[in-house]
Design a protein around this motif. Structure first.
Motif, PDB file in Angstrom:
ATOM      1  N   PHE A  33       0.820  -1.212   0.000  1.00  0.00           N
ATOM      2  CA  PHE A  33       0.000   0.000   0.000  1.00  0.00           C
ATOM      3  C   PHE A  33       0.852   1.260   0.000  1.00  0.00           C
ATOM      4  O   PHE A  33       0.333   2.353  -0.226  1.00  0.00           O
ATOM      5  CB  PHE A  33      -0.908   0.029   1.237  1.00  0.00           C
ATOM      6  CG  PHE A  33      -2.004  -0.991   1.230  1.00  0.00           C
ATOM      7  CD1 PHE A  33      -3.034  -0.917   0.310  1.00  0.00           C
ATOM      8  CD2 PHE A  33      -2.007  -2.027   2.141  1.00  0.00           C
ATOM      9  CE1 PHE A  33      -4.057  -1.858   0.301  1.00  0.00           C
ATOM     10  CE2 PHE A  33      -3.026  -2.972   2.148  1.00  0.00           C
ATOM     11  CZ  PHE A  33      -4.053  -2.885   1.221  1.00  0.00           C
ATOM     12  N   GLN A  34       2.146   1.129   0.258  1.00  0.00           N
ATOM     13  CA  GLN A  34       3.007   2.291   0.446  1.00  0.00           C
ATOM     14  C   GLN A  34       3.878   2.605  -0.759  1.00  0.00           C
ATOM     15  O   GLN A  34       4.728   3.498  -0.689  1.00  0.00           O
ATOM     16  CB  GLN A  34       3.885   2.063   1.688  1.00  0.00           C
ATOM     17  CG  GLN A  34       3.065   1.857   2.956  1.00  0.00           C
ATOM     18  CD  GLN A  34       3.920   1.522   4.164  1.00  0.00           C
ATOM     19  OE1 GLN A  34       4.880   2.228   4.470  1.00  0.00           O
ATOM     20  NE2 GLN A  34       3.588   0.444   4.862  1.00  0.00           N
ATOM     21  N   ALA A  41       2.001  -6.824 -10.263  1.00  0.00           N
ATOM     22  CA  ALA A  41       1.960  -8.203  -9.779  1.00  0.00           C
ATOM     23  C   ALA A  41       0.865  -8.427  -8.751  1.00  0.00           C
ATOM     24  O   ALA A  41       0.487  -9.567  -8.487  1.00  0.00           O
ATOM     25  CB  ALA A  41       3.316  -8.592  -9.193  1.00  0.00           C
ATOM     26  N   HIS A  42       0.375  -7.338  -8.158  1.00  0.00           N
ATOM     27  CA  HIS A  42      -0.648  -7.457  -7.127  1.00  0.00           C
ATOM     28  C   HIS A  42      -1.830  -6.537  -7.422  1.00  0.00           C
ATOM     29  O   HIS A  42      -2.590  -6.182  -6.514  1.00  0.00           O
ATOM     30  CB  HIS A  42      -0.065  -7.089  -5.755  1.00  0.00           C
ATOM     31  CG  HIS A  42       1.109  -7.924  -5.350  1.00  0.00           C
ATOM     32  ND1 HIS A  42       2.411  -7.531  -5.567  1.00  0.00           N
ATOM     33  CD2 HIS A  42       1.185  -9.138  -4.755  1.00  0.00           C
ATOM     34  CE1 HIS A  42       3.232  -8.463  -5.116  1.00  0.00           C
ATOM     35  NE2 HIS A  42       2.528  -9.454  -4.630  1.00  0.00           N
ATOM     36  N   GLY A  43      -1.992  -6.173  -8.676  1.00  0.00           N
ATOM     37  CA  GLY A  43      -2.992  -5.178  -9.034  1.00  0.00           C
ATOM     38  C   GLY A  43      -4.409  -5.567  -8.655  1.00  0.00           C
ATOM     39  O   GLY A  43      -5.156  -4.772  -8.078  1.00  0.00           O
ATOM     40  N   ALA A  47      -6.647  -3.677  -5.723  1.00  0.00           N
ATOM     41  CA  ALA A  47      -7.953  -3.062  -5.983  1.00  0.00           C
ATOM     42  C   ALA A  47      -9.026  -3.646  -5.077  1.00  0.00           C
ATOM     43  O   ALA A  47      -9.856  -2.917  -4.512  1.00  0.00           O
ATOM     44  CB  ALA A  47      -8.327  -3.258  -7.454  1.00  0.00           C
ATOM     45  N   ASP A  48      -9.024  -4.970  -4.921  1.00  0.00           N
ATOM     46  CA  ASP A  48     -10.012  -5.619  -4.049  1.00  0.00           C
ATOM     47  C   ASP A  48      -9.819  -5.203  -2.594  1.00  0.00           C
ATOM     48  O   ASP A  48     -10.781  -4.960  -1.860  1.00  0.00           O
ATOM     49  CB  ASP A  48      -9.912  -7.136  -4.170  1.00  0.00           C
ATOM     50  CG  ASP A  48     -10.400  -7.655  -5.509  1.00  0.00           C
ATOM     51  OD1 ASP A  48     -11.085  -6.891  -6.227  1.00  0.00           O
ATOM     52  OD2 ASP A  48     -10.090  -8.813  -5.851  1.00  0.00           O
ATOM     53  N   ALA A  49      -8.558  -5.131  -2.166  1.00  0.00           N
ATOM     54  CA  ALA A  49      -8.274  -4.766  -0.777  1.00  0.00           C
ATOM     55  C   ALA A  49      -8.702  -3.337  -0.483  1.00  0.00           C
ATOM     56  O   ALA A  49      -9.281  -3.046   0.574  1.00  0.00           O
ATOM     57  CB  ALA A  49      -6.787  -4.944  -0.483  1.00  0.00           C
ATOM     58  N   VAL A 144      -8.179  -9.311   3.849  1.00  0.00           N
ATOM     59  CA  VAL A 144      -7.427  -9.071   2.618  1.00  0.00           C
ATOM     60  C   VAL A 144      -6.367 -10.113   2.288  1.00  0.00           C
ATOM     61  O   VAL A 144      -5.884 -10.156   1.150  1.00  0.00           O
ATOM     62  CB  VAL A 144      -6.775  -7.663   2.625  1.00  0.00           C
ATOM     63  CG1 VAL A 144      -7.801  -6.582   2.829  1.00  0.00           C
ATOM     64  CG2 VAL A 144      -5.695  -7.570   3.680  1.00  0.00           C
ATOM     65  N   ILE A 145      -5.992 -10.963   3.251  1.00  0.00           N
ATOM     66  CA  ILE A 145      -5.016 -12.012   2.966  1.00  0.00           C
ATOM     67  C   ILE A 145      -5.711 -13.338   2.649  1.00  0.00           C
ATOM     68  O   ILE A 145      -5.390 -14.005   1.663  1.00  0.00           O
ATOM     69  CB  ILE A 145      -4.037 -12.206   4.137  1.00  0.00           C
ATOM     70  CG1 ILE A 145      -3.334 -10.897   4.492  1.00  0.00           C
ATOM     71  CG2 ILE A 145      -3.012 -13.285   3.797  1.00  0.00           C
ATOM     72  CD1 ILE A 145      -2.398 -10.380   3.439  1.00  0.00           C
TER      73      ILE A 145
END
Length: 325
Positions: A33-34, A41-43, A47-49, A144-145
């Motif tokens: 997030f930072q 790779a985590h797009g 977005a979901d998180a 989120v995990i």
């Protein structure tokens, strides 16, 4: 550069984690997030998180408590990633609760050395505030995990298979040589290039636990305190192809067709014929046709209750969704 020094006993005690470490994954995911680095790779996850956290009490806790506690690209407290996390989230959170007050205070001071006791993070040294932290971490992991647990497990299983081949073909030497471009093995030293600080860690017979990570990006990390049991958390290689199946329904659709994949996914939490029909936008008769096919393939089980039929996944069906997520 980080230099990890091995002895003969350390080589014998070096091992690869057999499951994702939930507390290291929490830490690395908060780092995502930072920065925008590695966002591709985590797009989908990002977005979901963001949607999950936006405007919620958990989202506020992430902003005001977790992000300040886990700053990216610099030190964050070792007590947040205890070795007990290897046994699962519950064991790891219990270890956070049990961390000595003096240790917690000392490690938090290293985040904001100029503020010292004025920092609101220092309240985490008290049992009450520590429980709030632990429950926040538990809620964050669930929100989120856990939704990407199948992807994490699948990628780690693939990584372990590759490292096992390196180990079988080349021993521990082969394992350590294959950990990625930012890690160099020149016996007896394992070096992490461009590490956030320059230091030496001597294992002194304790060995090294190597932890492949889903959310870690580019830069491997380890414990800051050299006196603690040592781990090396490194990013699992990611390619664009790894993201094609980021949605289980999309991946299964490529195998069995879009409508049938929607029906299969709807069964994950248990659904009646009419509920599936509303979700898929088809008639109850069409759903019955798809569920019969899925049932005959061993992917779902159907049980009649009164006037309705409840459809649930079998283990085979759950494995299909999990391994393609």
């Amino acid at each position: 550069m980080l230099r990890i020094h091995f002895g003969e006993l350390d080589l014998a005690r070096t091992r690869l984690a057999d499951a994702p470490d939930p507390l290291w994954e929490i830490a690395s995911s908060l780092h995502r997030f930072q920065t925008r680095r590695g966002r591709w790779a985590h797009g989908r996850w990002h977005a979901d998180a963001v949607r999950t956290l936006r405007g919620s009490p958990l989202g506020r806790a992430v902003r005001t408590l977790l992000l300040p506690l886990y700053p990216r690209a610099q030190y964050f407290p070792d007590f947040l990633t205890p070795g007990e996390g290897e046994a699962g989230l519950g064991a790891g959170l219990e270890a956070i609760l049990a961390a000595p007050k003096r240790r917690v205070t000392g490690e938090i001071t290293q985040i904001e050395p100029r503020r010292r006791h004025a920092s609101p993070l220092h309240t985490l040294a008290t049992p009450r505030e520590r429980r709030v932290l632990v429950e926040t971490l538990r809620a964050y992991h669930s929100a989120v995990i856990s939704p990407v647990a199948g992807q994490m497990r699948g990628l780690l299983d693939s990584e372990r298979a590759l490292r096992a081949r390196h180990l079988l073909d080349g021993g521990v030497d082969g394992l350590l040589r294959g950990l990625g471009p930012t890690i160099q093995w020149r016996p007896p030293v394992l070096s992490v290039i461009d590490h956030v600080d320059d230091r030496d860690v001597h294992l002194d017979g304790r060995g090294l636990r190597i932890v492949p990570s889903y959310f870690c990006w580019q830069q491997p990390v380890t414990m800051a305190d050299p006196g603690l049991p040592q781990v090396l958390v490194y990013p699992m290689p990611r390619t664009a192809e790894d993201q094609v199946a980021a949605s289980s329904e999309e991946a299964v659709a490529a195998l069995i067709g879009g409508s049938r994949a929607t029906v299969l996914a709807a069964c994950a939490a248990g659904a009646t014929t009419s509920e599936i029909a509303r979700r898929a936008g088809v008639s109850a008769g069409t759903v019955s046709y798809h569920t019969r096919t899925l049932r005959e393939a061993g992917l779902i089980s159907s049980r009649r209750h009164a006037e309705t039929v409840l459809h649930t996944l079998t283990r085979l069906g759950a494995d299909m969704l999990r391994h393609t997520s």
